[in-house]
Scaffold this active site. Structure first.
Site, PDB file in Angstrom:
ATOM      1  N   LYS A 191       7.975 -11.082  -0.876  1.00 33.27           N
ATOM      2  CA  LYS A 191       6.995 -12.171  -0.889  1.00 33.27           C
ATOM      3  C   LYS A 191       7.259 -13.030   0.335  1.00 33.27           C
ATOM      4  O   LYS A 191       8.426 -13.289   0.675  1.00 33.27           O
ATOM      5  CB  LYS A 191       7.163 -12.982  -2.181  1.00 33.27           C
ATOM      6  N   SER A 208       1.294 -16.839  -8.211  1.00 29.10           N
ATOM      7  CA  SER A 208       1.142 -16.835  -6.764  1.00 29.10           C
ATOM      8  C   SER A 208       1.673 -15.573  -6.086  1.00 29.10           C
ATOM      9  O   SER A 208       1.315 -15.318  -4.943  1.00 29.10           O
ATOM     10  CB  SER A 208       1.852 -18.054  -6.174  1.00 29.10           C
ATOM     11  N   SER A 218       4.429 -17.320 -11.760  1.00 26.62           N
ATOM     12  CA  SER A 218       4.003 -16.609 -10.545  1.00 26.62           C
ATOM     13  C   SER A 218       4.547 -15.194 -10.365  1.00 26.62           C
ATOM     14  O   SER A 218       4.107 -14.486  -9.459  1.00 26.62           O
ATOM     15  CB  SER A 218       4.341 -17.427  -9.304  1.00 26.62           C
TER      16      SER A 218
END
Lengths: 95, 484
Positions: free
Chosen positions: B76, B151, B175
């Site tokens: 990420k 997210s 997330s």
């Protein structure tokens, strides 16, 4: 919770965020809605409840007072927008 | 190759069925082929990936390999990767070349993993749809007109589309778990403090926790073995020793007591989701578990308490982006104030500004007690609810999200509805507990995740339950059309 336009201006200033005149009503609307949402917190009596800052209630640990970081000024300043002679450059602060 | 789990890839590499370089080239090609449709990567790193693969092949040759050596992964874009652009999905960091590695990155590099690239995400991890990114919305491989959740949506979409066998994510209010649910894969949020936050760009520091996004629970266990552990560079890192999370995967579920919170079923929960979860629980009962109804009386308050705490902490954390030391700086500032005001106004997107402003307000003089302190008091009540429940049951099960993947742009101008969709995940972060989302079925042909919440540091038990569930079901083996 009723906020007004000048509240938004004041908060935006505290947060050092410039917000355009035309965007202010949108932020006023959105922030007011968020505050309405969180208003339900007041339905619970928390009179004798201690606030919880860390889920495991662990206090910060201490360590020996010794140097652990080396000086990497040049390395870190390579990504800075403006530097001179090892200093970060900003617009003139004192006339 | 892309149909294999990392467990299978690892043995194939050890048996010299193919080299890491071949494996990595194959995945890089798949990424280049599909990224235009899904937008799940912000950066691909073909050159460093091949270099890392070659060095992994040497280690395998010399017999110095770990179970992760030579396995590709995606990080990420919230994790700092030394010498590589690390944007956090924001224009503010579009020019930011991280000067050091996050501890998670260091640990996985040390294990011999190969980084394919950095995945797209909601800007500064603020969102539940991966649409607030400066680099455009991520698409869900199950239906490219829908969001992958957020997210960590880029990581979830990449694993679901098999553009990476595994990815890292972070979970502040769901997330990792919610995008795993919406993309039909496995996502583990460890206990707060289990995985180091060092070099993981901060959103809300008392809630943030990194973890793996994988195809199977077994892969999540292998990943957590490498990711977890004490880090003196993270002031809230847990000093507890790390166990081998793969050790108990096959333990029997006989005698396991599952708590089903009354508050998690009915109400706003979509009926088709509820029946998937009930069927999942039934499956666990067939494997020997018992079910008990429990109460989490303050669940409803988790949304307001979470948003006050998260937004307050975000307004404080994001004060560091000042246009002076790194990141975006406006052109021709007329004075220092103008430099701050315009650099931040230009660098941050709308949702981030909304959260900074709200967070600044709740922390401002005269409002701190009414909002932040009040939310922290509720946080204690919410945590105590879980503690009490977990005295009677081993784990708590419910849905991960109240709905399947929503359409792109559905919530873009309606932040409140988006916030409300976090109802089943945020309370776990407030309490600091570990939880895993596993694929449990489909509703309207879209994946549905089942959330298993455990006691502090009970990751091993969660992975065991998830693994046994995956041995008995094949939901986690389904692939979206076009990405088989």
């Amino acid at each position: 919770m009723s906020l007004n336009k000048s509240d938004i201006d004041k908060i935006a200033w505290l947060a050092r965020l410039s917000i355009s005149e035309e965007d202010t009503p949108n932020y006023l609307h959105d922030v007011s809605n968020i505050l309405d949402l969180v208003e339900t917190m007041n339905t619970v009596d928390t009179e004798n409840i201690e606030p919880l800052a860390h889920p495991l209630e662990i206090t910060a640990r201490l360590r020996e007072d010794k140097v652990t970081e080396t000086d990497q000024r040049e390395h870190f300043q390579k990504i800075a927008p403006a530097v001179d002679n090892g200093h970060y450059l900003v617009p003139k602060v004192i006339e | 190759m892309h149909k294999k789990t990392i467990k299978e890839l690892s043995s194939a590499l050890q048996n010299k069925e193919f080299s890491s370089e071949e494996l990595v080239s194959f995945y890089l090609h798949r990424c280049e082929l599909h990224n235009a449709d899904l937008n799940c990567f912000i950066s691909l790193m073909p050159e460093t990936a091949i270099k890392q693969a070659k060095s992994a092949d040497k280690k395998i040759q010399n017999g110095n390999a770990t179970p992760l050596t030579g396995i590709p992964l995606a990080h990420k874009d919230i994790f700092c990767t030394n010498g590589t652009k690390t944007t956090c999905g924001s224009k503010m960091l579009d020019n930011f070349i991280a000067p050091y590695d996050a501890t998670v990155v260091t640990r996985l590099n040390k294990a011999g993993m190969v980084t394919l690239g950095k995945t797209n995400m909601d800007e500064f991890a603020m969102g539940s749809t991966s649409e607030t990114s400066f680099y455009g919305a991520v698409k869900n491989p199950w239906d490219i007109d829908r969001v992958p959740g957020g997210s960590s949506g880029g990581s979830a979409a990449a694993v679901a589309a098999k553009l990476a066998p595994v990815a890292t994510g972070t979970d502040t209010g769901g997330s990792i778990r919610q995008p795993a649910s919406l993309c039909g894969i496995t996502g583990l949020k460890p206990t707060y403090g289990r995985v180091s936050r060092y070099g993981m760009i901060a959103y809300a520091s008392s809630l943030d926790q990194g973890g793996p996004i994988t195809q199977t629970a077994e892969d999540a266990a292998i990943m957590l073995n490498a990711m977890a552990g004490f880090d003196e560079r993270d002031s809230t890192s847990a000093e507890k020793a790390v166990e081998d999370y793969t050790k108990n995967l096959n333990e029997s579920l006989d005698g396991l007591t599952i708590g089903l919170p009354k508050q998690y079923f009915g109400g706003q929960l979509d009926a088709s989701i509820e029946s998937v979860i009930q069927a999942g629980v039934k499956e666990l009962e067939n494997l020997g578990a018992h079910v008990k109804e429990i109460e989490l009386p303050n669940s409803e308050l988790s949304i307001p308490a979470y948003y006050v705490i998260a937004l307050a902490e975000c307004s404080s954390n994001l004060a560091r982006f000042d246009g002076v030391r790194f990141g975006h700086r406006c052109d021709d500032p007329k004075d220092l104030t103008d430099l701050y005001l315009r650099s931040r106004a230009e660098g941050f997107g709308k949702e981030v500004k909304r959260r900074i402003i709200t967070g600044t307000y709740v922390l401002s003089a005269g409002y701190y007690d009414a909002y932040y302190l009040k939310a922290q008091k509720l946080r204690r009540l919410i945590r105590d609810d879980f503690r009490k429940a977990l005295e009677d049951v081993d784990v708590i099960i419910g849905p991960t999200a109240p709905q399947v993947a929503f359409k792109l742009n559905e919530f873009i101008d309606d932040p409140i509805s988006m916030y409300l969709s976090d109802i089943y995940t945020v309370s776990v972060n407030l309490a600091g507990l570990p939880a895993i989302s596993v694929p449990a079925g489909f509703a309207n042909e879209l994946p549905v995740g089942m959330q298993i919440i455990g006691n502090y540091f009970a990751e091993s038990r969660l992975l065991n339950i998830a693994h046994r569930f995956q041995q008995a079901t094949d939901w986690h083996q389904r692939s979206p059309e076009g990405f088989e």
